[in-house]
Design a protein around this motif. Sequence first.
Motif, PDB file in Angstrom:
ATOM      1  N   GLU A  26      -6.610   0.838  -0.986  1.00 32.74           N
ATOM      2  CA  GLU A  26      -5.455  -0.063  -1.111  1.00 32.74           C
ATOM      3  C   GLU A  26      -4.271   0.618  -1.800  1.00 32.74           C
ATOM      4  N   LYS A  27      -4.510   1.349  -2.875  1.00 35.66           N
ATOM      5  CA  LYS A  27      -3.415   2.005  -3.591  1.00 35.66           C
ATOM      6  C   LYS A  27      -2.725   3.033  -2.705  1.00 35.66           C
ATOM      7  N   ALA A  28      -3.536   3.837  -2.013  1.00 40.79           N
ATOM      8  CA  ALA A  28      -2.974   4.868  -1.142  1.00 40.79           C
ATOM      9  C   ALA A  28      -2.171   4.240  -0.007  1.00 40.79           C
ATOM     10  N   LYS A  29      -2.688   3.159   0.564  1.00 37.06           N
ATOM     11  CA  LYS A  29      -1.984   2.500   1.677  1.00 37.06           C
ATOM     12  C   LYS A  29      -0.639   1.947   1.213  1.00 37.06           C
ATOM     13  N   GLN A  30      -0.608   1.360   0.032  1.00 36.59           N
ATOM     14  CA  GLN A  30       0.650   0.831  -0.480  1.00 36.59           C
ATOM     15  C   GLN A  30       1.682   1.931  -0.639  1.00 36.59           C
ATOM     16  N   GLN A  31       1.258   3.063  -1.156  1.00 39.81           N
ATOM     17  CA  GLN A  31       2.177   4.171  -1.356  1.00 39.81           C
ATOM     18  C   GLN A  31       2.637   4.762  -0.027  1.00 39.81           C
ATOM     19  N   LEU A  32       1.703   4.924   0.893  1.00 34.90           N
ATOM     20  CA  LEU A  32       2.018   5.546   2.180  1.00 34.90           C
ATOM     21  C   LEU A  32       3.005   4.708   2.987  1.00 34.90           C
ATOM     22  N   GLN A  33       2.886   3.399   2.893  1.00 33.61           N
ATOM     23  CA  GLN A  33       3.769   2.536   3.678  1.00 33.61           C
ATOM     24  C   GLN A  33       5.192   2.498   3.134  1.00 33.61           C
ATOM     25  N   LYS A  34       5.396   3.096   1.962  1.00 31.65           N
ATOM     26  CA  LYS A  34       6.738   3.208   1.409  1.00 31.65           C
ATOM     27  C   LYS A  34       7.510   4.369   2.034  1.00 31.65           C
ATOM     28  N   PHE A  35       6.763   5.312   2.656  1.00 36.74           N
ATOM     29  CA  PHE A  35       7.410   6.470   3.261  1.00 36.74           C
ATOM     30  C   PHE A  35       7.936   6.086   4.650  1.00 36.74           C
ATOM     31  N   LYS A  36       9.179   5.657   4.693  1.00 31.84           N
ATOM     32  CA  LYS A  36       9.766   5.233   5.972  1.00 31.84           C
ATOM     33  C   LYS A  36      10.157   6.434   6.835  1.00 31.84           C
ATOM     34  N   LEU A 138       2.666  23.125  -3.167  1.00 31.46           N
ATOM     35  CA  LEU A 138       2.389  21.878  -3.889  1.00 31.46           C
ATOM     36  C   LEU A 138       3.691  21.166  -4.258  1.00 31.46           C
ATOM     37  N   SER A 139       4.696  21.936  -4.625  1.00 32.88           N
ATOM     38  CA  SER A 139       5.975  21.338  -5.046  1.00 32.88           C
ATOM     39  C   SER A 139       6.724  20.710  -3.876  1.00 32.88           C
ATOM     40  N   ARG A 140       6.368  21.066  -2.659  1.00 29.23           N
ATOM     41  CA  ARG A 140       7.055  20.549  -1.475  1.00 29.23           C
ATOM     42  C   ARG A 140       6.330  19.373  -0.830  1.00 29.23           C
ATOM     43  N   CYS A 141       5.221  18.945  -1.434  1.00 28.16           N
ATOM     44  CA  CYS A 141       4.402  17.884  -0.834  1.00 28.16           C
ATOM     45  C   CYS A 141       4.170  16.746  -1.811  1.00 28.16           C
ATOM     46  N   GLN A 142       4.039  15.554  -1.268  1.00 30.37           N
ATOM     47  CA  GLN A 142       3.542  14.420  -2.031  1.00 30.37           C
ATOM     48  C   GLN A 142       2.015  14.540  -2.101  1.00 30.37           C
ATOM     49  N   VAL A 143       1.430  14.146  -3.208  1.00 33.75           N
ATOM     50  CA  VAL A 143      -0.026  14.242  -3.378  1.00 33.75           C
ATOM     51  C   VAL A 143      -0.599  12.839  -3.565  1.00 33.75           C
ATOM     52  N   LEU A 144      -1.568  12.494  -2.713  1.00 29.33           N
ATOM     53  CA  LEU A 144      -2.228  11.194  -2.813  1.00 29.33           C
ATOM     54  C   LEU A 144      -3.734  11.378  -2.865  1.00 29.33           C
ATOM     55  N   ARG A 145      -4.345  10.674  -3.764  1.00 29.45           N
ATOM     56  CA  ARG A 145      -5.797  10.760  -3.903  1.00 29.45           C
ATOM     57  C   ARG A 145      -6.465   9.570  -3.218  1.00 29.45           C
ATOM     58  N   LEU A 146      -7.474   9.874  -2.403  1.00 28.53           N
ATOM     59  CA  LEU A 146      -8.267   8.817  -1.777  1.00 28.53           C
ATOM     60  C   LEU A 146      -9.543   8.622  -2.591  1.00 28.53           C
ATOM     61  N   GLU A 147      -9.801   7.389  -2.950  1.00 29.06           N
ATOM     62  CA  GLU A 147     -10.952   7.082  -3.794  1.00 29.06           C
ATOM     63  C   GLU A 147     -12.239   7.006  -2.973  1.00 29.06           C
ATOM     64  N   PRO A 148     -13.378   7.287  -3.593  1.00 29.25           N
ATOM     65  CA  PRO A 148     -14.664   7.107  -2.890  1.00 29.25           C
ATOM     66  C   PRO A 148     -14.811   5.666  -2.432  1.00 29.25           C
ATOM     67  N   LEU A 149     -15.388   5.474  -1.270  1.00 29.83           N
ATOM     68  CA  LEU A 149     -15.591   4.121  -0.746  1.00 29.83           C
ATOM     69  C   LEU A 149     -16.711   3.427  -1.515  1.00 29.83           C
ATOM     70  N   GLY A 150     -16.471   2.186  -1.894  1.00 31.46           N
ATOM     71  CA  GLY A 150     -17.476   1.429  -2.617  1.00 31.46           C
ATOM     72  C   GLY A 150     -18.489   0.795  -1.680  1.00 31.46           C
ATOM     73  N   GLU A 151     -19.526   0.237  -2.254  1.00 34.34           N
ATOM     74  CA  GLU A 151     -20.603  -0.363  -1.460  1.00 34.34           C
ATOM     75  C   GLU A 151     -20.080  -1.510  -0.604  1.00 34.34           C
ATOM     76  N   LYS A 152     -19.216  -2.341  -1.171  1.00 40.82           N
ATOM     77  CA  LYS A 152     -18.670  -3.475  -0.415  1.00 40.82           C
ATOM     78  C   LYS A 152     -17.899  -2.984   0.813  1.00 40.82           C
ATOM     79  N   GLU A 153     -17.104  -1.938   0.632  1.00 40.29           N
ATOM     80  CA  GLU A 153     -16.309  -1.395   1.737  1.00 40.29           C
ATOM     81  C   GLU A 153     -17.202  -0.757   2.798  1.00 40.29           C
TER      82      GLU A 153
END
Length: 420
Positions: A26-36, A138-153
């Motif tokens: 969810e956090k990564a998706k929110q951030q990614l959708q800001k990149f128009k 690294l300085s030319r890229c945005q960095v996003l971390r994807l979290e491990p998937l939980g049991e519910k997911e």
Amino acid sequence: MGSLFEKAPLPHRIRPSAFAQVIGQEKAKQQLQKFKEPVSILLYGPPGTGKSTIAKILGNTWKLPFVEYNAVTTGVADIKKLLERSEKEGSILLFLDEIHRFSSSQQDSLLKGVETGSLVLIGATTESPSFRITKPLLSRCQVLRLEPLGEKELFEILSRGIDSLDPKPDLTEEACSLLVRYSGGDARKLLSNLEGLSLSFDAGANIQASDVNTFLESRVIEYDQSGESHYDVISAFIKSVRGSDPDAALFYLALMLEGGEDPLFIARRLIILASEDIGNASVHGLPLAIAGLQALETIGMPEGRIVLGQVTSFLASCPKSNASYLGINSALSFVKERGPSLKIPNRLRNAPTALHKKEGASQGYKYPHDFGGFVPFSYFPDDLSENPPQFYKPTRNGMEAKIREHLSNIWKKFRGKDYD
């Protein structure tokens, strides 16, 4: 759905095509959708957490030509061709999987394209970019971390997979729990196991937990670089090198490389082994292991496999000694117990000024080279001089045998015993 995709593996067939369909992150998706507008991004996280899926969704969102490479099989020449293509056709989205396997020089080949925007880079890695990606990139890229998937997911992903199969398999709750547990948080692995399991039974069969266990045990062992097999295989590899079996060592090396293990991790372990298990029995071992790491960082993969093969076969074939390893451990234990109470004798103190000399610093010290290279002398604190401890006990293996003989010859008269 066309016939081509009906034969594609289940993880590909049900891959989300929009962020709304992505389960988790969810956090990564929110951030990614800001990149128009297109922007270069580094995605890092465990295997099977959605890095490839997100890259494809971004390609569709930004309406850019999508090119997918794997760093293991890609070289600078491929990047140059892609840059030439972008000059003619416009910006291209490059999804570079396992970007951490690119050497520094290979990463440098991406800089111009990323800087100008002719290449929109989506790099995927299971390693922290701070350690494995060069600072300029690294300085030319945005960095996003994807979290491990939980049991519910994972259960939600499994349910989606079950619903997409025809005929729909009938799994007990315990069977589903086992599939989730053995996925190791990897959605791709979870869906692949589900599909393989369902194909093993007739339509309408009720699949029990015992059936899942039997199915998983019958499969070829997979190398999971983030799971238990990661530690089992590297353990077998190190034990084979230590045990002087180059053939077994090369077998486990090949198993790790084919399984996607980080070659730099292997190289670093070989450096430790060269010092711990070979030491002075073959003083060429440690420099070769260090040179192997440096060569690997310079040329990258797949050519780096040749370097790892050479270092592995040499170290496995060397005479072995852990005397240095045992020596420093013994000295550390001794120092922890008695070190703080022992004083450096005047004869060994530094004498940088006249005051130090007046206090007696360095008085009585005998410069070995004035005596042909060696002079009997006590280098221990006074409290230990009469019965000095021995931490280093050289073996009779390889070059260390000559070291042992030399030390015994020069110290025997002074200490009254062989150096063993």
